[in-house]
Design an enzyme around this catalytic site. Structure first.
Site, PDB file in Angstrom:
ATOM      1  N   TYR A 141       0.880  -1.176   0.000  1.00  0.00           N
ATOM      2  CA  TYR A 141       0.000   0.000   0.000  1.00  0.00           C
ATOM      3  C   TYR A 141       0.913   1.220   0.000  1.00  0.00           C
ATOM      4  O   TYR A 141       2.073   1.150  -0.421  1.00  0.00           O
ATOM      5  CB  TYR A 141      -0.887  -0.129   1.264  1.00  0.00           C
ATOM      6  CG  TYR A 141      -1.922   0.948   1.473  1.00  0.00           C
ATOM      7  CD1 TYR A 141      -2.982   1.109   0.579  1.00  0.00           C
ATOM      8  CD2 TYR A 141      -1.854   1.797   2.580  1.00  0.00           C
ATOM      9  CE1 TYR A 141      -3.941   2.101   0.799  1.00  0.00           C
ATOM     10  CE2 TYR A 141      -2.814   2.777   2.798  1.00  0.00           C
ATOM     11  CZ  TYR A 141      -3.855   2.923   1.898  1.00  0.00           C
ATOM     12  OH  TYR A 141      -4.808   3.881   2.108  1.00  0.00           O
ATOM     13  N   ASP A 286      -9.080   8.251  -5.988  1.00  0.00           N
ATOM     14  CA  ASP A 286      -8.057   8.975  -6.751  1.00  0.00           C
ATOM     15  C   ASP A 286      -8.520   9.455  -8.123  1.00  0.00           C
ATOM     16  O   ASP A 286      -7.803   9.329  -9.130  1.00  0.00           O
ATOM     17  CB  ASP A 286      -6.775   8.130  -6.839  1.00  0.00           C
ATOM     18  CG  ASP A 286      -6.078   8.044  -5.478  1.00  0.00           C
ATOM     19  OD1 ASP A 286      -6.644   8.536  -4.475  1.00  0.00           O
ATOM     20  OD2 ASP A 286      -4.965   7.481  -5.410  1.00  0.00           O
ATOM     21  N   ASP A 309     -11.360   9.573  -0.952  1.00  0.00           N
ATOM     22  CA  ASP A 309     -10.487  10.746  -0.756  1.00  0.00           C
ATOM     23  C   ASP A 309     -11.231  11.895  -0.098  1.00  0.00           C
ATOM     24  O   ASP A 309     -10.644  12.659   0.658  1.00  0.00           O
ATOM     25  CB  ASP A 309      -9.897  11.177  -2.101  1.00  0.00           C
ATOM     26  CG  ASP A 309      -9.038  10.068  -2.680  1.00  0.00           C
ATOM     27  OD1 ASP A 309      -7.973   9.808  -2.104  1.00  0.00           O
ATOM     28  OD2 ASP A 309      -9.461   9.434  -3.660  1.00  0.00           O
ATOM     29  N   ASN A 453       0.612  12.244   0.205  1.00  0.00           N
ATOM     30  CA  ASN A 453       1.265  10.955  -0.060  1.00  0.00           C
ATOM     31  C   ASN A 453       1.939  10.958  -1.420  1.00  0.00           C
ATOM     32  O   ASN A 453       1.527  11.705  -2.299  1.00  0.00           O
ATOM     33  CB  ASN A 453       0.202   9.833  -0.052  1.00  0.00           C
ATOM     34  CG  ASN A 453      -0.345   9.602   1.338  1.00  0.00           C
ATOM     35  OD1 ASN A 453       0.378   9.607   2.314  1.00  0.00           O
ATOM     36  ND2 ASN A 453      -1.658   9.405   1.417  1.00  0.00           N
ATOM     37  N   ASN A 497      -4.204   8.125   7.847  1.00  0.00           N
ATOM     38  CA  ASN A 497      -4.438   7.572   6.504  1.00  0.00           C
ATOM     39  C   ASN A 497      -5.815   6.938   6.485  1.00  0.00           C
ATOM     40  O   ASN A 497      -6.199   6.237   7.435  1.00  0.00           O
ATOM     41  CB  ASN A 497      -3.361   6.534   6.175  1.00  0.00           C
ATOM     42  CG  ASN A 497      -3.458   6.084   4.723  1.00  0.00           C
ATOM     43  OD1 ASN A 497      -4.449   5.485   4.305  1.00  0.00           O
ATOM     44  ND2 ASN A 497      -2.441   6.395   3.948  1.00  0.00           N
TER      45      ASN A 497
HETATM   46  N1  LIG Z   1      -3.649  10.950   4.290  1.00  0.00           N
HETATM   47  C1  LIG Z   1      -4.622  10.499   3.565  1.00  0.00           C
HETATM   48  O1  LIG Z   1      -5.333   9.558   3.923  1.00  0.00           O
HETATM   49  C2  LIG Z   1      -4.910  11.164   2.251  1.00  0.00           C
HETATM   50  C3  LIG Z   1      -6.156  10.996   1.683  1.00  0.00           C
HETATM   51  C4  LIG Z   1      -6.446  11.611   0.479  1.00  0.00           C
HETATM   52  C5  LIG Z   1      -5.473  12.374  -0.148  1.00  0.00           C
HETATM   53  N2  LIG Z   1      -4.249  12.490   0.424  1.00  0.00           N
HETATM   54  C6  LIG Z   1      -3.198  13.247  -0.241  1.00  0.00           C
HETATM   55  O2  LIG Z   1      -3.584  14.589  -0.345  1.00  0.00           O
HETATM   56  C7  LIG Z   1      -3.006  15.159  -1.492  1.00  0.00           C
HETATM   57  C8  LIG Z   1      -4.047  15.952  -2.226  1.00  0.00           C
HETATM   58  O3  LIG Z   1      -5.095  15.141  -2.665  1.00  0.00           O
HETATM   59  P1  LIG Z   1      -6.346  15.816  -3.401  1.00  0.00           P
HETATM   60  O4  LIG Z   1      -7.237  14.751  -3.865  1.00  0.00           O
HETATM   61  O5  LIG Z   1      -6.951  16.846  -2.570  1.00  0.00           O
HETATM   62  O6  LIG Z   1      -5.579  16.433  -4.654  1.00  0.00           O
HETATM   63  P2  LIG Z   1      -5.948  17.679  -5.508  1.00  0.00           P
HETATM   64  O7  LIG Z   1      -5.049  17.694  -6.670  1.00  0.00           O
HETATM   65  O8  LIG Z   1      -7.406  17.682  -5.728  1.00  0.00           O
HETATM   66  O9  LIG Z   1      -5.630  18.926  -4.553  1.00  0.00           O
HETATM   67  C9  LIG Z   1      -4.374  19.484  -4.353  1.00  0.00           C
HETATM   68  C10 LIG Z   1      -4.584  20.894  -3.820  1.00  0.00           C
HETATM   69  O10 LIG Z   1      -3.312  21.439  -3.509  1.00  0.00           O
HETATM   70  C11 LIG Z   1      -3.224  22.738  -4.049  1.00  0.00           C
HETATM   71  N3  LIG Z   1      -1.848  23.101  -4.329  1.00  0.00           N
HETATM   72  C12 LIG Z   1      -1.050  22.669  -5.323  1.00  0.00           C
HETATM   73  N4  LIG Z   1       0.128  23.307  -5.288  1.00  0.00           N
HETATM   74  C13 LIG Z   1       0.076  24.163  -4.246  1.00  0.00           C
HETATM   75  C14 LIG Z   1       0.979  25.104  -3.711  1.00  0.00           C
HETATM   76  N5  LIG Z   1       2.189  25.270  -4.223  1.00  0.00           N
HETATM   77  N6  LIG Z   1       0.589  25.814  -2.644  1.00  0.00           N
HETATM   78  C15 LIG Z   1      -0.627  25.634  -2.091  1.00  0.00           C
HETATM   79  N7  LIG Z   1      -1.534  24.763  -2.563  1.00  0.00           N
HETATM   80  C16 LIG Z   1      -1.178  24.035  -3.627  1.00  0.00           C
HETATM   81  C17 LIG Z   1      -4.054  22.676  -5.326  1.00  0.00           C
HETATM   82  O11 LIG Z   1      -4.422  23.981  -5.745  1.00  0.00           O
HETATM   83  C18 LIG Z   1      -5.221  21.839  -4.838  1.00  0.00           C
HETATM   84  O12 LIG Z   1      -6.160  22.656  -4.195  1.00  0.00           O
HETATM   85  C19 LIG Z   1      -2.387  14.014  -2.272  1.00  0.00           C
HETATM   86  O13 LIG Z   1      -0.998  14.038  -2.051  1.00  0.00           O
HETATM   87  C20 LIG Z   1      -2.970  12.793  -1.657  1.00  0.00           C
HETATM   88  O14 LIG Z   1      -2.078  11.704  -1.675  1.00  0.00           O
HETATM   89  C21 LIG Z   1      -3.949  11.918   1.616  1.00  0.00           C
HETATM   90  O1  LIG Z   2      -3.882   5.982  -0.702  1.00  0.00           O
HETATM   91  C1  LIG Z   2      -3.563   6.517   0.361  1.00  0.00           C
HETATM   92  O2  LIG Z   2      -2.582   6.137   1.022  1.00  0.00           O
HETATM   93  C2  LIG Z   2      -4.385   7.608   0.956  1.00  0.00           C
HETATM   94  C3  LIG Z   2      -5.204   8.389   0.030  1.00  0.00           C
HETATM   95  O3  LIG Z   2      -6.295   7.712  -0.490  1.00  0.00           O
HETATM   96  C4  LIG Z   2      -4.454   9.136  -1.041  1.00  0.00           C
HETATM   97  O4  LIG Z   2      -5.007   9.309  -2.113  1.00  0.00           O
HETATM   98  O5  LIG Z   2      -3.351   9.589  -0.755  1.00  0.00           O
HETATM   99 MG   LIG Z   3      -6.743   8.106  -2.452  1.00  0.00          MG
END
Ligand SMILES: NC(=O)c1ccc[n+]([C@@H]2O[C@H](COP(=O)([O-])OP(=O)(O)OC[C@H]3O[C@@H](n4cnc5c(N)ncnc54)[C@H](O)[C@@H]3O)[C@@H](O)[C@H]2O)c1
Ligand SMILES: O=C(O)C[C@H](O)C(=O)O
Ligand SMILES: [Mg+2]
Length: 633
Positions: A141, A286, A309, A453, A497
């Site tokens: 994962y 995603d 997400d 991530n 996560n």
């Molecule tokens: N921890 C978890 O369980 C978990 C869950 C979901 C997503 N995530 C992570 O969160 C991240 C974002 O996911 P998402 O679906 O929201 O993606 P996304 O592409 O929809 O959103 C990214 C956001 O970041 C902003 N951004 C980009 N560059 C930037 C900068 N330089 N300064 C400020 N803001 C900036 C974009 O404008 C956008 O609003 C990914 O890395 C994903 O892996 C983590």
């Molecule tokens: O896949 C993960 O580890 C968490 C989340 O769904 C992501 O998109 O980053």
């Molecule tokens: Mg995801």
């Protein structure tokens, strides 16, 4: 014509003719083979082809028992000589898997090896995962699945069927393609279109690693039957030139479609699923933000579905935040939360937190919304910034900025002076020393959650956050960081996560026979997860339970999801209805009955009983009989 030109033209002509002849012979021989297979009504003697006899059992990943087959099974199933003579327990086989893993140096090689094991001996693979969650989860994962996706077209090995690829060109043939699925009717599907894989961008069809990885956790963490899981990748092209130009890329070589074509295809897929598998739960994973929100709104009332997400992340971060509030000693209504990143995850988490501020903080909708500031790539999200905001950003855009725009993180931090800084931007290292030190200046115990991530995209590391806040930080990241020794004390970071949510949420929804996944069911998962910490974890100021307890935690989450479904008349599970004296699909509000400890224990036992535990069949009589039947012996 010069001789050179003549010779060149002749050469090209010859080559073309050769290619045409080869193509003709290839298609003739393929056509012949197809005809032969179709017309073959002879029944080969057991063991004479790889698909009959005992060897069919070895080739079937759900039936294979590796070196654990008993002497009798080896005899009666014609396995003698086909497996090495040593007869081993599953534990001994686990030892071999882990010993071999230790000889592999790169995490990607380990991922590939484990993938092969899953495809060849499912029970052994999951036994290894369940018994060694902390060691194996990062390999199958996040984070290693990120690299595996980037290289999916390179590491793909033919001969295993681990998921369905649905191409946009096949929009009108979906029923036929679904009928090719060789395993049981699935309970759970994780589906991506590969457009925003972790923080790695648009990976097209290569995103398939994510549904496979998430479903491995559905099995390992919540006991779904692996033969009833369905990874799906919607192959709609990619806007990443690198893949379009890569000769090894396995997806359709086209740019992504415009919205109309996108939704027509996803509509067709959802409808085809419903026709073929009416009870299937579909987890969207995603998708790029606007489609993630668009699909959630479009399908949530019509189908059994949720977006991991947006909703799963929202719930897991709310759970960690509830525990962080206690540690910060700042009362809930005084919190000011700054989101760095305003995509599906940022807005999903802000929405879930806002709900909590209303429910637990007694705040009005407006006051709760005012506790959040969102930053995207253009700076603080405001209504008067001058760009057209997508709908999801308008939910938290500010009006109180008095015409001033704040661009850099430093400016925004000084303006907001937040109690919590949450990173969901995919911008690795974006929380620099100055920003994190500022958080410590504003707060005795600052909350800093760099959640992007994989690890390389985390906005800062645990070690940095500890050092820059003099060890005061309340921390969680999306990918696990190692424990850190600070002033002679080993401190463990939190892992925020969504894997702590989706397996239990899915299990609860399936067991309740819910018709849809409601906001209440999602909110409940956060409350339950926050409560799931044990004494020892609380005493170490952890925000989340240890990963080793994830099956136990998923069972608790599932139990409370079933109750949430019961409350709102979204349950049709006979045993559960009987247990609570409720009526199918009728809201049930008797709180005394719902919180009765005995009934809760019985419900938890009901959930646990339905969780698949990886093992080889133990009763030899049954095993040999069943395997014989399956191998048509
Ligand atoms: N921890 C978890 O369980 C978990 C869950 C979901 C997503 N995530 C992570 O969160 C991240 C974002 O996911 P998402 O679906 O929201 O993606 P996304 O592409 O929809 O959103 C990214 C956001 O970041 C902003 N951004 C980009 N560059 C930037 C900068 N330089 N300064 C400020 N803001 C900036 C974009 O404008 C956008 O609003 C990914 O890395 C994903 O892996 C983590
Ligand atoms: O896949 C993960 O580890 C968490 C989340 O769904 C992501 O998109 O980053
Ligand atoms: Mg995801």
């Amino acid at each position: 014509m010069s001789w050179k030109t003549w010779f060149g033209t002749w050469g090209v002509k010859q080559a073309k003719e050769r290619a045409a002849a080869e193509k003709a012979s290839r298609s003739t021989s393929q056509a012949t083979i197809i005809e032969e297979i179709k017309n073959d009504d002879t029944h080969p003697a057991p063991g004479t082809t790889p698909d009959t006899g005992g060897v069919a059992i070895i080739h079937s990943h759900h039936l294979n028992q590796g070196t654990s087959f008993s002497a009798r099974a080896r005899d009666e199933l014609h396995l003698k000589g086909l497996v090495p003579p040593a007869q081993e327990s599953i534990q001994r086989q686990e030892d071999r898997v882990r010993a071999y893993l230790n000889t592999l140096s790169s995490p990607l090689e380990k991922h590939v090896y484990l993938g092969r094991l899953r495809a060849e001996d499912t029970a052994l693979f999951y036994r290894v995962v369940v018994d060694h969650l902390t060691e194996i989860t990062p390999l199958i994962y996040t984070p290693v699945v990120g690299e595996a996706c980037q290289k999916f077209s390179l590491i793909y090995t033919p001969g295993t069927v681990e998921g369905l690829f649905l191409s946009i060109a096949d929009k009108d043939n979906l029923d036929e393609i679904l009928s090719n699925w060789p395993y049981h009717a699935p309970d759970i599907c994780v589906m991506t279109d590969g457009s925003r894989i972790l923080g790695l961008g648009d990976l097209g069809l290569n995103g398939m690693g994510i549904p496979i990885g998430k479903l491995s956790l559905y099995v390992a963490a919540a006991g779904f039957d692996p033969s009833k899981t369905l990874p799906v990748t919607l192959d709609m092209g990619t806007d990443t030139e690198k893949y379009l130009n890569d000769p090894l890329y396995l997806g359709t070589r086209r740019k992504r479609p415009a919205d109309e074509e996108f939704y027509a295809f996803v509509d067709a897929v959802m409808a085809a699923f419903k026709r073929k598998w009416p009870k299937l739960l579909v987890q969207f994973e995603d998708f790029s933000s606007e489609h993630a929100f668009g699909c959630l709104e479009r399908y949530r009332n019509q189908y059994l579905t949720f977006n991991d997400d947006i909703q799963g992340t929202g719930a897991v971060i709310l759970a960690g935040f509830i525990n962080a509030i206690n540690l910060s000693r700042t009362p809930l209504p005084n919190h000011r939360v700054l989101f760095f990143g305003a995509g599906s995850a940022g807005v999903g988490v802000a929405s879930q937190l806002k709900e909590h501020f209303i429910r637990a903080g007694g705040m009005s909708e407006d006051a709760a919304r005012d506790a959040f500031w969102l930053v995207d790539s253009k700076g603080l999200v405001t209504f008067d910034r001058g760009d057209k905001l997508p709908q999801h950003k308008t939910l938290f855009a500010r009006r109180d900025n008095e015409g001033k725009q704040y661009k850099s993180l430093k400016e925004v931090l000084e303006y907001v002076r937040p109690t919590a800084l949450i990173g969901l931007s995919s911008q690795g290292g974006a929380f620099g020393e100055e920003a994190v030190r500022a958080m410590k200046e504003f707060n005795e115990r600052p909350i800093v959650f760099p959640l992007s991530n994989p690890a390389t995209n985390a906005e800062c590391t645990f070690e940095q956050a500890m050092n820059w806040t003099d060890g005061k930080v309340i921390f969680a990241s999306g990918t696990a960081f190692p424990a850190y020794e600070y002033e002679g004390k080993t401190v463990e970071p939190g892992q925020g996560n969504n894997m702590y949510i989706f397996p239990g949420l899915g299990l609860g929804a399936i067991l309740a026979k819910a018709e849809h996944v409601s906001d209440d069911m999602v909110y409940q998962t956060a409350a339950t997860l926050a409560e799931a910490l044990d004494e020892e974890e609380r005493s170490h100021e952890l925000l989340y339970p240890h990963l080793t307890r994830i099956r136990e935690v998923s069972a608790l989450v599932a139990k409370d999801v079933v109750k949430a479904a019961l409350r709102e008349g979204n349950c049709d599970q006979e045993d559960v209805l009987k247990l609570f004296g409720a009526v199918s699909r009728q809201p049930f509000h008797d709180d005394a009955v719902l919180s009765d400890p005995e009934r809760n224990e019985a419900l938890l036992a009901f959930v646990k009983k339905r969780m698949w535990d990886p093992h080889y069949a133990e009763d030899e009589e049954v095993l040999v009989g069943e395997l014989k039947h399956k191998a048509s012996l």
